[in-house]
Design an enzyme around this catalytic site. Structure first.
Site, PDB file in Angstrom:
ATOM      1  N   GLU A 103      -3.951  -1.680  -2.978  1.00  0.00           N
ATOM      2  CA  GLU A 103      -4.573  -0.977  -4.083  1.00  0.00           C
ATOM      3  C   GLU A 103      -6.056  -0.783  -3.828  1.00  0.00           C
ATOM      4  O   GLU A 103      -6.645  -1.541  -3.046  1.00  0.00           O
ATOM      5  CB  GLU A 103      -4.332  -1.716  -5.406  1.00  0.00           C
ATOM      6  CG  GLU A 103      -4.884  -3.123  -5.482  1.00  0.00           C
ATOM      7  CD  GLU A 103      -4.697  -3.718  -6.866  1.00  0.00           C
ATOM      8  OE1 GLU A 103      -5.081  -3.067  -7.852  1.00  0.00           O
ATOM      9  OE2 GLU A 103      -4.167  -4.827  -6.948  1.00  0.00           O
ATOM     10  N   CYS A 129      10.629   8.455   4.493  1.00  0.00           N
ATOM     11  CA  CYS A 129      10.428   9.799   5.037  1.00  0.00           C
ATOM     12  C   CYS A 129      10.823  10.910   4.071  1.00  0.00           C
ATOM     13  O   CYS A 129      10.666  12.091   4.382  1.00  0.00           O
ATOM     14  CB  CYS A 129      11.207   9.954   6.350  1.00  0.00           C
ATOM     15  SG  CYS A 129      10.542   8.907   7.670  1.00  0.00           S
TER      16      CYS A 129
END
Length: 340
Positions: A103, A129
């Protein structure tokens, strides 16, 4: 469990798609030279990456190049090509697998770098993906609902760290052939950035309509491909079979509602020659309509589909039907139709 999740859009268009590629080329021969000791110990012939995966080379970021900077560049290019001012963007979705920290989100730096307004929603979507296609679908839903006018979906991947770590481990380990091949997929990865801008079709008749598509999950296979910057470990044979079964079942389930048997172009996620050939055969696709970028770019993760679409858009004509086809570790698949 049978059935697909189907989505249709009536008023959403793809306005532009752009990419930025690294300048440094890393050949498969270069990688195998660094693995020379391990290959000799395991009695594996040179040319393995090209022979098995069809990957001749891939790109890596050079000194002075950075993934986030390239992604911002791709986004700025896509906005300019779409004729959309950054101040008009209501949503940014980052779909990258690559992230330097947990983060804050990668999206916040990209939002700042692109100069988007404080009113623009921004967040990361992670789904291996498949992330970029998922991001496009989510952005299209928010445009269709009237929440926003314009969205930008971005992705930037950096394969350098995982490849360095993998090569170092394979060189200094006493892994057998099975252990070596479980990390083989890491050696096929490439780096790159891409961005797409979406907007309302009624405001942009020149755009490429996003018609909708299907998604399907087979999450019983969630342990077949597990990766981090330390390495990616894959049961290649089981992953190929599970992924292929998932795509074929989704394809067949979609057939009554979506006629995808004669598309003008099939933009598939770029993995390897084995995966491409298997999908072409199983879905009975016209091989000449399935472009590949993995031989020179490798597997660029979620960026593979938009990068391949960028390469193909110069040859697409108005009215062409284009199908985006992706599979992500976990397993999930998604197919999205565009009316070019």
């Amino acid at each position: 469990m049978a059935g697909n999740a189907t989505t249709r859009f009536d008023n959403v268009s793809l306005l532009s798609v752009a990419s930025v590629l690294p300048s440094r080329v890393t050949t498969s021969a270069d990688i195998e030279q660094r693995l020379e000791g391990a290959l000799a110990r395991l009695k594996l012939r040179p040319g393995l990456l090209q022979r098995v995966a069809g990957v001749v080379e891939r790109r890596n970021w050079a000194d002075g190049e950075a993934t986030d900077d390239a992604t911002i560049q791709a986004g700025a290019r896509a906005l300019a090509e779409a004729g959309v001012d950054p101040s008009e963007v209501g949503l940014l979705i980052n779909t990258s697998v690559t992230r330097k920290h947990l983060e804050p989100s990668v999206a916040v730096r990209l939002h700042h770098g692109l100069g988007l307004p404080t009113s623009a929603i921004n967040f990361d979507v992670a789904n291996a993906c498949l992330g970029f296609v998922n991001g496009m679908s989510l952005a299209a839903s928010m445009i269709e609902s009237g929440q926003i006018r314009y969205a930008i979906v971005v992705n930037g991947e950096d394969a350098d760290e995982i490849q360095v770590n993998t090569i170092n481990r394979l060189v200094h380990s006493d892994a057998d052939r099975d252990g070596f091949m479980s990390e083989f997929a890491s050696l096929t990865l490439g780096s790159g950035s891409a961005a797409a801008v979406l907007g309302r079709a009624d405001e942009h008749p020149e755009g490429h309509r996003i018609l909708g598509g299907v998604t399907r999950a087979a999450t019983q296979f969630h342990e077949l491909c597990v990766g981090s910057v330390d390495g990616m470990f894959t049961d290649a044979k089981a992953l190929l079979k599970g992924g292929l079964d998932l795509v074929v079942s989704a394809w067949k389930e979609a057939a009554p509602e979506w006629n995808w048997s004669k598309m003008d172009r099939y933009i598939t996620h770029q993995v390897s020659s084995v995966h491409t050939n298997a999908i072409v055969k199983a879905a009975k696709l016209d091989r000449s309509r399935v472009p590949t970028t993995f031989p020179t770019l490798g597997n660029v993760g979620p960026a593979s589909i938009p990068i391949t679409l960028v390469e193909e858009q110069k040859t697409l004509q108005r009215g062409d039907r284009v199908l985006l086809m992706g599979v992500g570790s976990g397993l999930n698949t998604a197919m999205m139709e565009l009316a070019w």
